[in-house]
Design a protein around this motif. Structure first.
Motif, mmCIF file in Angstrom:
data_model
loop_
_atom_site.group_PDB
_atom_site.id
_atom_site.type_symbol
_atom_site.label_atom_id
_atom_site.label_comp_id
_atom_site.label_asym_id
_atom_site.label_seq_id
_atom_site.Cartn_x
_atom_site.Cartn_y
_atom_site.Cartn_z
ATOM 1 N N VAL A 347 0.830 -1.203 0.000
ATOM 2 C CA VAL A 347 0.000 0.000 0.000
ATOM 3 C C VAL A 347 0.865 1.254 0.000
ATOM 4 N N LYS A 348 1.898 1.278 0.829
ATOM 5 C CA LYS A 348 2.781 2.449 0.875
ATOM 6 C C LYS A 348 3.460 2.689 -0.463
ATOM 7 N N ASN A 349 3.961 1.616 -1.057
ATOM 8 C CA ASN A 349 4.644 1.755 -2.350
ATOM 9 C C ASN A 349 3.687 2.222 -3.433
ATOM 10 N N TYR A 350 2.447 1.726 -3.373
ATOM 11 C CA TYR A 350 1.493 2.137 -4.399
ATOM 12 C C TYR A 350 1.120 3.613 -4.245
ATOM 13 N N ILE A 351 0.915 4.066 -3.029
ATOM 14 C CA ILE A 351 0.558 5.478 -2.822
ATOM 15 C C ILE A 351 1.683 6.376 -3.316
ATOM 16 N N THR A 352 2.930 5.987 -3.093
ATOM 17 C CA THR A 352 4.062 6.754 -3.623
ATOM 18 C C THR A 352 4.029 6.769 -5.148
ATOM 19 N N PHE A 353 3.787 5.598 -5.737
ATOM 20 C CA PHE A 353 3.675 5.507 -7.197
ATOM 21 C C PHE A 353 2.507 6.344 -7.708
ATOM 22 N N TYR A 354 1.362 6.264 -7.024
ATOM 23 C CA TYR A 354 0.176 7.020 -7.440
ATOM 24 C C TYR A 354 0.439 8.521 -7.406
ATOM 25 N N ASN A 355 1.033 9.002 -6.338
ATOM 26 C CA ASN A 355 1.258 10.438 -6.191
ATOM 27 C C ASN A 355 2.317 10.974 -7.159
ATOM 28 N N LYS A 356 3.389 10.220 -7.369
ATOM 29 C CA LYS A 356 4.545 10.747 -8.102
ATOM 30 C C LYS A 356 4.631 10.303 -9.562
ATOM 31 N N THR A 357 3.978 9.172 -9.911
ATOM 32 C CA THR A 357 4.206 8.603 -11.239
ATOM 33 C C THR A 357 2.935 8.408 -12.050
ATOM 34 N N ARG A 358 1.871 7.917 -11.423
ATOM 35 C CA ARG A 358 0.671 7.533 -12.174
ATOM 36 C C ARG A 358 -0.022 8.746 -12.776
ATOM 37 N N VAL A 359 -0.155 8.762 -14.107
ATOM 38 C CA VAL A 359 -0.756 9.913 -14.788
ATOM 39 C C VAL A 359 -2.270 9.821 -14.744
ATOM 40 N N GLN A 360 -2.923 10.986 -14.854
ATOM 41 C CA GLN A 360 -4.382 11.052 -14.866
ATOM 42 C C GLN A 360 -4.819 12.005 -15.966
ATOM 43 N N GLN A 361 -5.869 11.645 -16.666
ATOM 44 C CA GLN A 361 -6.346 12.462 -17.776
ATOM 45 C C GLN A 361 -6.775 13.846 -17.305
ATOM 46 N N ARG A 362 -7.444 13.903 -16.151
ATOM 47 C CA ARG A 362 -7.931 15.190 -15.657
ATOM 48 C C ARG A 362 -6.789 16.146 -15.305
ATOM 49 N N LEU A 363 -5.594 15.602 -15.140
ATOM 50 C CA LEU A 363 -4.414 16.416 -14.821
ATOM 51 C C LEU A 363 -3.516 16.586 -16.044
ATOM 52 N N ASN A 364 -4.125 16.496 -17.225
ATOM 53 C CA ASN A 364 -3.366 16.625 -18.478
ATOM 54 C C ASN A 364 -2.275 15.566 -18.571
ATOM 55 N N ASP A 365 -2.629 14.343 -18.159
ATOM 56 C CA ASP A 365 -1.712 13.200 -18.201
ATOM 57 C C ASP A 365 -0.425 13.466 -17.433
ATOM 58 N N GLN A 366 -0.581 14.057 -16.266
ATOM 59 C CA GLN A 366 0.527 14.230 -15.329
ATOM 60 C C GLN A 366 0.173 13.547 -14.012
ATOM 61 N N SER A 367 1.173 13.283 -13.208
ATOM 62 C CA SER A 367 0.920 12.729 -11.885
ATOM 63 C C SER A 367 0.462 13.856 -10.959
ATOM 64 N N PRO A 368 -0.180 13.541 -9.841
ATOM 65 C CA PRO A 368 -0.626 14.592 -8.917
ATOM 66 C C PRO A 368 0.506 15.504 -8.451
ATOM 67 N N VAL A 369 1.663 14.938 -8.105
ATOM 68 C CA VAL A 369 2.775 15.758 -7.626
ATOM 69 C C VAL A 369 3.297 16.658 -8.736
ATOM 70 N N ASP A 370 3.454 16.112 -9.950
ATOM 71 C CA ASP A 370 3.938 16.928 -11.070
ATOM 72 C C ASP A 370 2.968 18.057 -11.369
ATOM 73 N N TYR A 371 1.670 17.774 -11.286
ATOM 74 C CA TYR A 371 0.679 18.811 -11.548
ATOM 75 C C TYR A 371 0.760 19.924 -10.501
ATOM 76 N N ARG A 372 0.911 19.517 -9.237
ATOM 77 C CA ARG A 372 1.014 20.540 -8.185
ATOM 78 C C ARG A 372 2.257 21.413 -8.349
ATOM 79 N N LYS A 373 3.384 20.795 -8.693
ATOM 80 C CA LYS A 373 4.615 21.557 -8.870
ATOM 81 C C LYS A 373 4.518 22.504 -10.072
ATOM 82 N N LEU A 374 3.848 22.038 -11.128
ATOM 83 C CA LEU A 374 3.753 22.837 -12.334
ATOM 84 C C LEU A 374 2.874 24.059 -12.128
ATOM 85 N N THR A 375 1.828 23.906 -11.296
ATOM 86 C CA THR A 375 0.875 25.012 -11.101
ATOM 87 C C THR A 375 1.171 25.830 -9.849
ATOM 88 N N ALA A 376 2.224 25.457 -9.126
ATOM 89 C CA ALA A 376 2.546 26.191 -7.887
ATOM 90 C C ALA A 376 2.996 27.605 -8.191
#
Length: 376
Positions: A347-376
């Motif tokens: 579970v811990k490894n997946y949450i890290t993968f989800y936050n930092k690596t897994r892309v999402q369409q609603r985020l313009n195919d970026q991961s949550p962390v990448d999206y936050r850094k880009l819009t900060a």
């Protein structure tokens, strides 16, 4: 000695009686066949798929079908029926490759031209198909790229996401239907998460649904959602409490425990320093309607919101996250008999993968962390 000629109807009737289990003696008496060797010969032709021999004249047992220039219209129709029956039994279509195989199987019995005439294919066309099929095929670059993307992302993405990544990463604008066909043929489609009936529990209202399914946020930590999910695997049972920031769908806090009590969700809540007026949405579980949780939210200046009775869609974002977590880890790989430590690590490894690596369409195919850094 003059050999007796038997009609086609007699030969076929003999075969049908043999298939029905009739003895040779009964068949001979019924059909007027003089020699038992004749019955055995016809049955051997049938077993060897030499059905063309039922049309041959007397005395042509070894030459019939060799060098024959043309079949009669009736014989050609019978040949076509014979070939169609064979390929239907193999669940095949009469396409290029099937026709090539068919000709290879029967060219020693029938002239190639006769077989091709049955399906309206010219000799020149057939030999062009055959020549093309014999050329060594280069591995399709598109297929290789799709396979690479699927492997890199552990086959968790569907064909729509892969289509977008092909364009974004590799500059390949490919129709999503083609990507779907390739992934389906190769067995690369993502697994469908299992459907489960919601456990509604006892109705208990404390706070109204202030979020009202408005899952969009203009800035980080403005709107958050939380929920608990169960982890039933092997002989272990754990609980996961998560809090998601709706701004970028990032999991900003989580706790794993073997007890589902108020302290469990308070541990998750206390990991955060939220701005005054932040909204935190949950369902109507007893831990969220407890006095201790109410006081903790009040002290932090949090505006509480709760889903309506029996309406998981009111908290769809965090429900979705818990669902894909299980689908893309435990369900995907069929892990069994895990210990509590191994479940926690997964579970811990997946949450890290989800936050930092897994892309999402609603985020313009970026991961949550990448999206936050880009819009900060």
């Amino acid at each position: 000695m003059v050999k007796k000629a038997y009609s086609l109807e007699t030969k076929l009737a003999c075969i049908e009686m043999k298939k029905a289990g009739k003895s040779n003696k009964v068949i001979m008496e019924t059909l007027g066949i003089k020699n038992v060797s004749q019955v055995k010969t016809w049955w051997r032709w049938y077993e060897n798929d030499e059905l063309h021999r039922f049309y041959q004249p007397v005395g042509k047992q070894y030459t019939y079908g060799k060098g024959l220039e043309q079949l009669s219209e009736v014989e050609q129709l019978c040949l076509q029926v014979e070939l169609l029956k064979k390929y239907r039994s193999l669940n095949k279509k009469i396409d290029k490759m099937s026709l090539i195989k068919l000709v290879e199987d029967y060219k020693s019995i029938y002239p190639v031209t006769v077989i091709l005439d049955c399906f309206g294919v010219k000799r020149s066309t057939f030999y062009r198909w055959k020549s093309e099929s014999e050329k060594p095929k280069k591995r399709d670059h598109v297929i290789e790229t799709i396979e690479k993307l699927c492997m890199e992302n552990h086959f968790i993405y569907g064909y729509r996401t892969i289509t977008r990544l092909l364009k974004k990463i590799h500059g390949l604008a490919i129709n999503h239907k083609k990507v779907y066909r390739i992934m389906k043929e190769k067995g690369w489609l993502c697994r469908v998460k299992p459907k489960k009936a919601p456990n509604l529990g006892k109705p208990y209202y404390v706070t109204e649904n202030k979020l009202n399914r408005d899952f969009q946020a203009d800035k980080p930590l403005e709107k958050l959602v939380t929920d608990i999910t169960y982890l039933y695997f092997g002989n272990s049972k754990l609980y996961l409490s998560s809090i998601m920031d709706l701004y970028n769908r990032e999991i900003v806090a989580y706790t794993i425990s073997d007890k589902q009590d108020t302290n469990f969700v308070l541990d998750t809540l206390n990991q955060l320093e939220l701005p005054q007026g932040a909204m935190l949405h949950s369902d109507q579980g007893s831990v969220y309607t407890s006095k201790a949780y109410f006081q903790a939210c009040t002290e932090k200046g949090i505006i509480r919101s709760m889903s309506r009775k029996g309406t998981p869609a009111d908290n769809a974002c965090i429900e979705w996250f818990h669902s894909v977590l299980k689908s893309e880890t435990f369900y995907l790989h069929h892990w069994r008999n895990l210990t509590k430590d191994s479940i926690t690590d997964i579970v811990k490894n997946y949450i890290t993968f989800y936050n930092k690596t897994r892309v999402q369409q609603r985020l313009n195919d970026q991961s949550p962390v990448d999206y936050r850094k880009l819009t900060a």
